[in-house]
Design a protein around this motif. Structure first.
Motif, PDB file in Angstrom:
ATOM      1  N   ARG A  41      13.787  -2.789 -41.666  1.00  0.00           N
ATOM      2  CA  ARG A  41      13.397  -3.846 -42.605  1.00  0.00           C
ATOM      3  C   ARG A  41      12.453  -3.343 -43.680  1.00  0.00           C
ATOM      4  O   ARG A  41      12.637  -3.638 -44.867  1.00  0.00           O
ATOM      5  CB  ARG A  41      12.753  -5.001 -41.833  1.00  0.00           C
ATOM      6  N   LEU A  42      11.427  -2.596 -43.289  1.00  0.00           N
ATOM      7  CA  LEU A  42      10.428  -2.178 -44.272  1.00  0.00           C
ATOM      8  C   LEU A  42      10.955  -1.095 -45.213  1.00  0.00           C
ATOM      9  O   LEU A  42      10.561  -1.035 -46.377  1.00  0.00           O
ATOM     10  CB  LEU A  42       9.168  -1.699 -43.559  1.00  0.00           C
ATOM     11  N   SER A  43      11.862  -0.240 -44.725  1.00  0.00           N
ATOM     12  CA  SER A  43      12.428   0.779 -45.607  1.00  0.00           C
ATOM     13  C   SER A  43      13.315   0.155 -46.672  1.00  0.00           C
ATOM     14  O   SER A  43      13.471   0.715 -47.770  1.00  0.00           O
ATOM     15  CB  SER A  43      13.213   1.822 -44.802  1.00  0.00           C
ATOM     16  N   ARG A  44      13.886  -1.015 -46.388  1.00  0.00           N
ATOM     17  CA  ARG A  44      14.668  -1.736 -47.398  1.00  0.00           C
ATOM     18  C   ARG A  44      13.777  -2.532 -48.347  1.00  0.00           C
ATOM     19  O   ARG A  44      14.246  -3.008 -49.375  1.00  0.00           O
ATOM     20  CB  ARG A  44      15.667  -2.688 -46.721  1.00  0.00           C
ATOM     21  N   ALA A  45      12.518  -2.693 -47.968  1.00  0.00           N
ATOM     22  CA  ALA A  45      11.590  -3.516 -48.758  1.00  0.00           C
ATOM     23  C   ALA A  45      10.667  -2.684 -49.636  1.00  0.00           C
ATOM     24  O   ALA A  45       9.644  -3.176 -50.107  1.00  0.00           O
ATOM     25  CB  ALA A  45      10.768  -4.396 -47.822  1.00  0.00           C
ATOM     26  N   GLY A  46      11.020  -1.413 -49.852  1.00  0.00           N
ATOM     27  CA  GLY A  46      10.262  -0.604 -50.802  1.00  0.00           C
ATOM     28  C   GLY A  46       9.204   0.287 -50.198  1.00  0.00           C
ATOM     29  O   GLY A  46       8.354   0.800 -50.933  1.00  0.00           O
ATOM     30  N   TRP A  47       9.259   0.495 -48.878  1.00  0.00           N
ATOM     31  CA  TRP A  47       8.310   1.376 -48.214  1.00  0.00           C
ATOM     32  C   TRP A  47       9.010   2.604 -47.664  1.00  0.00           C
ATOM     33  O   TRP A  47      10.171   2.526 -47.240  1.00  0.00           O
ATOM     34  CB  TRP A  47       7.600   0.640 -47.072  1.00  0.00           C
ATOM     35  N   ARG A  48       8.299   3.701 -47.654  1.00  0.00           N
ATOM     36  CA  ARG A  48       8.729   4.866 -46.887  1.00  0.00           C
ATOM     37  C   ARG A  48       8.138   4.713 -45.495  1.00  0.00           C
ATOM     38  O   ARG A  48       6.908   4.656 -45.346  1.00  0.00           O
ATOM     39  CB  ARG A  48       8.228   6.163 -47.527  1.00  0.00           C
ATOM     40  N   VAL A  49       8.975   4.619 -44.486  1.00  0.00           N
ATOM     41  CA  VAL A  49       8.517   4.356 -43.124  1.00  0.00           C
ATOM     42  C   VAL A  49       8.782   5.595 -42.270  1.00  0.00           C
ATOM     43  O   VAL A  49       9.926   6.050 -42.159  1.00  0.00           O
ATOM     44  CB  VAL A  49       9.215   3.136 -42.505  1.00  0.00           C
ATOM     45  N   ILE A  50       7.712   6.115 -41.671  1.00  0.00           N
ATOM     46  CA  ILE A  50       7.792   7.297 -40.807  1.00  0.00           C
ATOM     47  C   ILE A  50       7.389   6.878 -39.400  1.00  0.00           C
ATOM     48  O   ILE A  50       6.328   6.280 -39.210  1.00  0.00           O
ATOM     49  CB  ILE A  50       6.876   8.417 -41.320  1.00  0.00           C
ATOM     50  N   ALA A  51       8.246   7.177 -38.426  1.00  0.00           N
ATOM     51  CA  ALA A  51       7.965   6.832 -37.025  1.00  0.00           C
ATOM     52  C   ALA A  51       8.195   8.070 -36.170  1.00  0.00           C
ATOM     53  O   ALA A  51       9.350   8.456 -35.936  1.00  0.00           O
ATOM     54  CB  ALA A  51       8.857   5.683 -36.570  1.00  0.00           C
ATOM     55  N   PRO A  52       7.132   8.722 -35.718  1.00  0.00           N
ATOM     56  CA  PRO A  52       7.289   9.927 -34.895  1.00  0.00           C
ATOM     57  C   PRO A  52       7.384   9.609 -33.406  1.00  0.00           C
ATOM     58  O   PRO A  52       6.910   8.563 -32.945  1.00  0.00           O
ATOM     59  CB  PRO A  52       5.998  10.702 -35.182  1.00  0.00           C
ATOM     60  N   ASP A  53       8.006  10.505 -32.675  1.00  0.00           N
ATOM     61  CA  ASP A  53       7.850  10.543 -31.220  1.00  0.00           C
ATOM     62  C   ASP A  53       6.587  11.333 -30.918  1.00  0.00           C
ATOM     63  O   ASP A  53       6.458  12.497 -31.328  1.00  0.00           O
ATOM     64  CB  ASP A  53       9.033  11.251 -30.552  1.00  0.00           C
ATOM     65  N   LEU A  54       5.656  10.741 -30.185  1.00  0.00           N
ATOM     66  CA  LEU A  54       4.483  11.488 -29.750  1.00  0.00           C
ATOM     67  C   LEU A  54       4.886  12.597 -28.793  1.00  0.00           C
ATOM     68  O   LEU A  54       5.923  12.505 -28.114  1.00  0.00           O
ATOM     69  CB  LEU A  54       3.500  10.546 -29.061  1.00  0.00           C
ATOM     70  N   GLY A  58      10.274  10.765 -26.082  1.00  0.00           N
ATOM     71  CA  GLY A  58      11.442  10.822 -26.944  1.00  0.00           C
ATOM     72  C   GLY A  58      11.967  12.229 -27.101  1.00  0.00           C
ATOM     73  O   GLY A  58      12.198  12.942 -26.126  1.00  0.00           O
ATOM     74  N   GLU A  59      12.128  12.646 -28.352  1.00  0.00           N
ATOM     75  CA  GLU A  59      12.694  13.963 -28.643  1.00  0.00           C
ATOM     76  C   GLU A  59      11.635  14.993 -28.997  1.00  0.00           C
ATOM     77  O   GLU A  59      11.968  16.072 -29.493  1.00  0.00           O
ATOM     78  CB  GLU A  59      13.727  13.829 -29.759  1.00  0.00           C
ATOM     79  N   SER A  60      10.368  14.664 -28.753  1.00  0.00           N
ATOM     80  CA  SER A  60       9.304  15.645 -28.975  1.00  0.00           C
ATOM     81  C   SER A  60       9.061  16.471 -27.717  1.00  0.00           C
ATOM     82  O   SER A  60       9.462  16.095 -26.618  1.00  0.00           O
ATOM     83  CB  SER A  60       8.014  14.940 -29.415  1.00  0.00           C
ATOM     84  N   THR A  61       8.387  17.587 -27.895  1.00  0.00           N
ATOM     85  CA  THR A  61       8.145  18.518 -26.798  1.00  0.00           C
ATOM     86  C   THR A  61       7.282  17.881 -25.714  1.00  0.00           C
ATOM     87  O   THR A  61       6.277  17.211 -26.013  1.00  0.00           O
ATOM     88  CB  THR A  61       7.440  19.776 -27.334  1.00  0.00           C
ATOM     89  N   VAL A  62       7.667  18.088 -24.474  1.00  0.00           N
ATOM     90  CA  VAL A  62       6.879  17.634 -23.327  1.00  0.00           C
ATOM     91  C   VAL A  62       5.865  18.717 -22.982  1.00  0.00           C
ATOM     92  O   VAL A  62       6.238  19.874 -22.746  1.00  0.00           O
ATOM     93  CB  VAL A  62       7.775  17.328 -22.112  1.00  0.00           C
ATOM     94  N   VAL A  63       4.600  18.341 -22.949  1.00  0.00           N
ATOM     95  CA  VAL A  63       3.524  19.275 -22.600  1.00  0.00           C
ATOM     96  C   VAL A  63       2.824  18.716 -21.369  1.00  0.00           C
ATOM     97  O   VAL A  63       2.077  17.742 -21.461  1.00  0.00           O
ATOM     98  CB  VAL A  63       2.522  19.450 -23.759  1.00  0.00           C
ATOM     99  N   PRO A  64       3.058  19.282 -20.183  1.00  0.00           N
ATOM    100  CA  PRO A  64       2.432  18.748 -18.966  1.00  0.00           C
ATOM    101  C   PRO A  64       0.923  18.934 -18.972  1.00  0.00           C
ATOM    102  O   PRO A  64       0.365  19.685 -19.775  1.00  0.00           O
ATOM    103  CB  PRO A  64       3.087  19.581 -17.854  1.00  0.00           C
ATOM    104  N   GLY A  65       0.285  18.234 -18.042  1.00  0.00           N
ATOM    105  CA  GLY A  65      -1.166  18.377 -17.879  1.00  0.00           C
ATOM    106  C   GLY A  65      -1.905  17.154 -18.341  1.00  0.00           C
ATOM    107  O   GLY A  65      -1.884  16.114 -17.691  1.00  0.00           O
ATOM    108  N   LYS A  66      -2.577  17.249 -19.492  1.00  0.00           N
ATOM    109  CA  LYS A  66      -3.375  16.141 -20.020  1.00  0.00           C
ATOM    110  C   LYS A  66      -3.311  16.175 -21.538  1.00  0.00           C
ATOM    111  O   LYS A  66      -3.566  17.213 -22.152  1.00  0.00           O
ATOM    112  CB  LYS A  66      -4.832  16.259 -19.552  1.00  0.00           C
ATOM    113  N   THR A  67      -2.971  15.046 -22.139  1.00  0.00           N
ATOM    114  CA  THR A  67      -2.927  14.939 -23.594  1.00  0.00           C
ATOM    115  C   THR A  67      -3.907  13.866 -24.031  1.00  0.00           C
ATOM    116  O   THR A  67      -3.689  12.677 -23.778  1.00  0.00           O
ATOM    117  CB  THR A  67      -1.516  14.582 -24.097  1.00  0.00           C
ATOM    118  N   THR A  68      -4.985  14.263 -24.673  1.00  0.00           N
ATOM    119  CA  THR A  68      -5.996  13.307 -25.125  1.00  0.00           C
ATOM    120  C   THR A  68      -5.595  12.727 -26.490  1.00  0.00           C
ATOM    121  O   THR A  68      -4.736  13.275 -27.189  1.00  0.00           O
ATOM    122  CB  THR A  68      -7.374  13.982 -25.216  1.00  0.00           C
TER     123      THR A  68
END
Length: 261
Positions: A41-54, A58-68
């Motif tokens: 919706r927002l990309s059609r309304a004149g915004w550049r919308v960026i949504a990352p996987d933390l 999702g498709e981002s790297t899995v780093v075991p242990g602790k992520t602050t």
């Protein structure tokens, strides 16, 4: 879908539309697909919308242990550096909202506005820190399935459309337990952001589902009362994820906020 190598990890992200930039940070244990209605919706309304996987999701790297939270925040900043974005509106839901607050702590000068959805500013109590750590061990031991089934109807209400409940359940089941556990351990150590709120110099939108059990209206009101320039919106008929349960209401509030900036 696109990916970028930031430091020693790969981040998956969506980047749609053109114009001023809105960045949306997902919650736990989800991925960037939770923002699908808003990206469309927002990309059609004149915004550049960026949504990352933390990282860890999702498709981002899995780093075991602790992520602050500061690690998540620096990953977001690194991705935006790579994409050539200096200033932006930043929004997040639940843990994503706490990543937003950490981003403000680290690089407030880059932010044009804050969207804080179904999140909370205080540090964890000792009991909650213990719960997060024990839940991290549970996820590693049992996998995501039992936890996902247990919390589904706290994430979305029982009256949520079946396709919304299926999407939320699928995101939770699809999350890597090691990534989720690392985030839980790190989140237990987050600082208290309440004192920082009075110094926020940009407008803020605080949104909460009326039936949210995880971060109820009192948590939202604490933030909206402390922020110098805040709008509080309560989404009726929604639990912890009003952007998916009631996208028209959520998006209407978000668009009105963005238009006023």
């Amino acid at each position: 879908m696109a990916t970028a190598t930031i430091g020693d990890i790969t981040i998956g992200y969506e980047d749609e539309g053109a114009g001023d930039t809105l960045v949306l940070v997902h919650g736990h244990p989800f991925d960037r697909s939770m923002w699908r209605p808003q990206v469309a919706r927002l990309s059609r309304a004149g915004w550049r919308v960026i949504a990352p996987d933390l990282r860890g999701y999702g498709e981002s790297t899995v780093v075991p242990g602790k992520t602050t939270l500061d690690v998540f925040a620096r990953d977001v900043a690194g991705l935006l550096d790579r994409l050539g974005v200096e200033r932006f509106v930043l929004g997040g839901l639940s843990m994503g909202g706490q990543v937003v607050l950490e981003c403000h702590r680290l690089f407030a000068h880059r932010l044009r506005g804050l969207v804080l959805a179904d999140t909370s500013a205080p540090a964890d109590t000792p009991a909650m820190r213990g719960w997060r750590r024990s839940t991290a061990e549970r996820l590693l031991r049992e996998g995501m399935g039992p936890y996902a089934e247990e919390v589904l109807h706290k994430m979305v209400s029982r009256s949520a459309p079946p396709e919304v409940a299926a999407h939320v359940l699928g995101m939770m089941r699809g999350t890597d337990p090691a990534g989720a556990a690392a985030a839980l351990r790190g989140r237990a150590e987050r600082p208290d952001y309440v004192a920082m709120l009075a110094g926020v110099a940009v407008p803020a939108l605080v949104v909460v589902g009326a039936d949210d059990e995880f971060t109820p209206l009192a948590d939202a009101r604490l933030m909206s009362d402390a922020l110098p320039d805040a709008t509080l919106v309560v989404v009726e008929g929604a639990a912890h994820m009003p952007n998916l349960e009631r996208p028209a209401d959520f998006d209407g509030a978000l668009q009105a906020f963005l238009k006023a900036l």
